[in-house]
Design a protein around this motif. Structure first.
Motif, PDB file in Angstrom:
ATOM      1  N   ALA A  55       0.831  -1.208   0.000  1.00 45.66           N
ATOM      2  CA  ALA A  55       0.000   0.000   0.000  1.00 45.66           C
ATOM      3  C   ALA A  55       0.866   1.258   0.000  1.00 45.66           C
ATOM      4  CB  ALA A  55      -0.938  -0.011   1.209  1.00 45.66           C
ATOM      5  N   VAL A  56       1.927   1.256   0.789  1.00 43.54           N
ATOM      6  CA  VAL A  56       2.826   2.409   0.832  1.00 43.54           C
ATOM      7  C   VAL A  56       3.529   2.579  -0.517  1.00 43.54           C
ATOM      8  CG1 VAL A  56       4.930   3.337   1.898  1.00 43.54           C
ATOM      9  CG2 VAL A  56       3.133   2.335   3.332  1.00 43.54           C
ATOM     10  N   GLU A  57       3.982   1.478  -1.101  1.00 45.15           N
ATOM     11  CA  GLU A  57       4.623   1.550  -2.419  1.00 45.15           C
ATOM     12  C   GLU A  57       3.667   2.120  -3.467  1.00 45.15           C
ATOM     13  OE1 GLU A  57       5.783  -2.543  -2.834  1.00 45.15           O
ATOM     14  OE2 GLU A  57       7.774  -2.189  -1.963  1.00 45.15           O
ATOM     15  N   LEU A  58       2.410   1.684  -3.429  1.00 45.94           N
ATOM     16  CA  LEU A  58       1.413   2.191  -4.371  1.00 45.94           C
ATOM     17  C   LEU A  58       1.171   3.685  -4.156  1.00 45.94           C
ATOM     18  CD1 LEU A  58      -0.694   1.764  -6.600  1.00 45.94           C
ATOM     19  CD2 LEU A  58      -2.323   1.118  -4.802  1.00 45.94           C
ATOM     20  N   TYR A  59       1.107   4.100  -2.891  1.00 49.81           N
ATOM     21  CA  TYR A  59       0.904   5.521  -2.584  1.00 49.81           C
ATOM     22  C   TYR A  59       2.055   6.363  -3.134  1.00 49.81           C
ATOM     23  CZ  TYR A  59       0.319   9.801   0.125  1.00 49.81           C
ATOM     24  OH  TYR A  59       0.172  11.113   0.503  1.00 49.81           O
ATOM     25  N   VAL A  60       3.283   5.921  -2.895  1.00 45.67           N
ATOM     26  CA  VAL A  60       4.450   6.665  -3.378  1.00 45.67           C
ATOM     27  C   VAL A  60       4.450   6.722  -4.900  1.00 45.67           C
ATOM     28  CG1 VAL A  60       6.981   6.648  -3.521  1.00 45.67           C
ATOM     29  CG2 VAL A  60       5.851   6.231  -1.318  1.00 45.67           C
ATOM     30  N   THR A  61       4.174   5.614  -5.543  1.00 43.46           N
ATOM     31  CA  THR A  61       4.128   5.575  -7.006  1.00 43.46           C
ATOM     32  C   THR A  61       3.057   6.513  -7.547  1.00 43.46           C
ATOM     33  OG1 THR A  61       4.909   3.291  -7.028  1.00 43.46           O
ATOM     34  CG2 THR A  61       3.782   4.060  -9.001  1.00 43.46           C
ATOM     35  N   THR A  62       1.892   6.511  -6.926  1.00 46.51           N
ATOM     36  CA  THR A  62       0.789   7.377  -7.339  1.00 46.51           C
ATOM     37  C   THR A  62       1.157   8.855  -7.180  1.00 46.51           C
ATOM     38  OG1 THR A  62      -0.815   5.682  -6.721  1.00 46.51           O
ATOM     39  CG2 THR A  62      -1.641   7.928  -6.923  1.00 46.51           C
ATOM     40  N   LYS A  63       1.763   9.201  -6.047  1.00 45.01           N
ATOM     41  CA  LYS A  63       2.150  10.589  -5.801  1.00 45.01           C
ATOM     42  C   LYS A  63       3.221  11.052  -6.790  1.00 45.01           C
ATOM     43  CE  LYS A  63       0.354  12.658  -3.064  1.00 45.01           C
ATOM     44  NZ  LYS A  63      -0.925  13.394  -3.184  1.00 45.01           N
ATOM     45  N   ARG A  64       4.180  10.178  -7.094  1.00 46.54           N
ATOM     46  CA  ARG A  64       5.239  10.540  -8.052  1.00 46.54           C
ATOM     47  C   ARG A  64       4.664  10.867  -9.423  1.00 46.54           C
ATOM     48  NH1 ARG A  64       9.805   5.936  -6.991  1.00 46.54           N
ATOM     49  NH2 ARG A  64      10.806   6.951  -5.222  1.00 46.54           N
ATOM     50  N   ALA A  65       3.552  10.253  -9.761  1.00 40.33           N
ATOM     51  CA  ALA A  65       2.945  10.445 -11.086  1.00 40.33           C
ATOM     52  C   ALA A  65       2.149  11.743 -11.187  1.00 40.33           C
ATOM     53  CB  ALA A  65       2.051   9.251 -11.422  1.00 40.33           C
ATOM     54  N   GLU A  66       1.901  12.416 -10.066  1.00 38.91           N
ATOM     55  CA  GLU A  66       1.140  13.664 -10.107  1.00 38.91           C
ATOM     56  C   GLU A  66       1.926  14.731 -10.861  1.00 38.91           C
ATOM     57  OE1 GLU A  66       0.196  14.723  -6.072  1.00 38.91           O
ATOM     58  OE2 GLU A  66      -1.372  13.194  -5.931  1.00 38.91           O
ATOM     59  N   PRO A  67       1.240  15.548 -11.655  1.00 39.95           N
ATOM     60  CA  PRO A  67       1.924  16.528 -12.500  1.00 39.95           C
ATOM     61  C   PRO A  67       2.792  17.535 -11.729  1.00 39.95           C
ATOM     62  CG  PRO A  67      -0.424  16.433 -13.031  1.00 39.95           C
ATOM     63  CD  PRO A  67      -0.209  15.564 -11.846  1.00 39.95           C
ATOM     64  N   ASP A  68       2.360  17.933 -10.532  1.00 36.47           N
ATOM     65  CA  ASP A  68       3.113  18.949  -9.800  1.00 36.47           C
ATOM     66  C   ASP A  68       4.067  18.380  -8.759  1.00 36.47           C
ATOM     67  OD1 ASP A  68       1.163  18.031  -8.044  1.00 36.47           O
ATOM     68  OD2 ASP A  68       0.917  19.997  -7.090  1.00 36.47           O
ATOM     69  N   PHE A  69       4.196  17.053  -8.709  1.00 37.19           N
ATOM     70  CA  PHE A  69       4.999  16.431  -7.665  1.00 37.19           C
ATOM     71  C   PHE A  69       6.474  16.819  -7.752  1.00 37.19           C
ATOM     72  CE2 PHE A  69       7.544  13.019  -5.792  1.00 37.19           C
ATOM     73  CZ  PHE A  69       7.003  12.973  -4.523  1.00 37.19           C
ATOM     74  N   ALA A  70       7.049  16.801  -8.937  1.00 41.41           N
ATOM     75  CA  ALA A  70       8.466  17.134  -9.095  1.00 41.41           C
ATOM     76  C   ALA A  70       8.728  18.571  -8.655  1.00 41.41           C
ATOM     77  CB  ALA A  70       8.916  16.921 -10.535  1.00 41.41           C
ATOM     78  N   ALA A  71       7.828  19.481  -8.979  1.00 39.63           N
ATOM     79  CA  ALA A  71       8.000  20.877  -8.586  1.00 39.63           C
ATOM     80  C   ALA A  71       7.913  21.026  -7.068  1.00 39.63           C
ATOM     81  CB  ALA A  71       6.947  21.749  -9.269  1.00 39.63           C
ATOM     82  N   ARG A  72       6.986  20.301  -6.434  1.00 37.78           N
ATOM     83  CA  ARG A  72       6.861  20.367  -4.977  1.00 37.78           C
ATOM     84  C   ARG A  72       8.089  19.766  -4.294  1.00 37.78           C
ATOM     85  NH1 ARG A  72       2.315  17.481  -2.896  1.00 37.78           N
ATOM     86  NH2 ARG A  72       2.164  16.316  -4.830  1.00 37.78           N
ATOM     87  N   ALA A  73       8.614  18.672  -4.861  1.00 31.87           N
ATOM     88  CA  ALA A  73       9.813  18.052  -4.305  1.00 31.87           C
ATOM     89  C   ALA A  73      11.010  18.988  -4.438  1.00 31.87           C
ATOM     90  CB  ALA A  73      10.090  16.721  -4.994  1.00 31.87           C
ATOM     91  N   LYS A  74      11.128  19.658  -5.571  1.00 30.00           N
ATOM     92  CA  LYS A  74      12.231  20.601  -5.770  1.00 30.00           C
ATOM     93  C   LYS A  74      12.116  21.764  -4.794  1.00 30.00           C
ATOM     94  CE  LYS A  74      14.818  23.393  -9.058  1.00 30.00           C
ATOM     95  NZ  LYS A  74      15.394  24.084  -7.947  1.00 30.00           N
ATOM     96  N   ALA A  75      10.919  22.260  -4.569  1.00 30.24           N
ATOM     97  CA  ALA A  75      10.715  23.355  -3.610  1.00 30.24           C
ATOM     98  C   ALA A  75      11.125  22.915  -2.202  1.00 30.24           C
ATOM     99  CB  ALA A  75       9.259  23.810  -3.632  1.00 30.24           C
ATOM    100  N   ALA A  76      10.799  21.685  -1.831  1.00 27.29           N
ATOM    101  CA  ALA A  76      11.185  21.167  -0.518  1.00 27.29           C
ATOM    102  C   ALA A  76      12.704  21.061  -0.417  1.00 27.29           C
ATOM    103  CB  ALA A  76      10.536  19.810  -0.267  1.00 27.29           C
ATOM    104  N   LEU A  77      13.339  20.590  -1.478  1.00 30.83           N
ATOM    105  CA  LEU A  77      14.798  20.479  -1.498  1.00 30.83           C
ATOM    106  C   LEU A  77      15.452  21.850  -1.407  1.00 30.83           C
ATOM    107  CD1 LEU A  77      17.258  18.650  -1.750  1.00 30.83           C
ATOM    108  CD2 LEU A  77      17.013  18.785  -4.225  1.00 30.83           C
TER     109      LEU A  77
END
Length: 116
Positions: A55-77
């Protein structure tokens, strides 16, 4: 347990496993969801722990596929890097631009103790 109305993190512990580190995650789950989760895991012939990992793996995979996820991750970094730079600057301000030396730290600790 009665009174559980939502899923929330209860505790996280680290433990070594297969040469690596794993986290133990305890969560509170509503009784009805737990019953369904246990039944699905049983029908799949897997443990609740293995089902939770899936379930956790599926959640992470699903979140990574969101269009704005990379931008949010970069902002956090970027924020982490800003905070690290601020802390680095504070430490350099304490000890000069060269940073702390082992002798400097011992002298500071020793002199503080003598004053007490």
């Amino acid at each position: 347990m009665a009174g559980r109305t939502n899923t929330e993190e209860a505790f996280v512990m680290s433990e070594p496993r297969n040469g690596g580190s794993v986290k133990t995650l305890g969560i509170k789950v509503p009784d009805s969801l737990h019953a369904q989760f246990a039944l699905v895991a049983q029908l799949d012939g897997i443990s609740l722990g293995d089902a939770a990992i899936r379930a956790v793996e599926l959640y992470v995979t699903t979140k990574r596929a969101e269009p704005d996820f990379a931008a949010r991750a970069k902002a956090a970094l970027d924020e982490i890097e800003r905070e690290a730079a601020a802390r680095r600057g504070a430490i350099e301000g304490l000890f000069g631009s060269e940073g702390p030396t082992p002798g400097t730290a011992e002298q500071t600790t020793g002199s503080t103790r003598r004053r007490s």
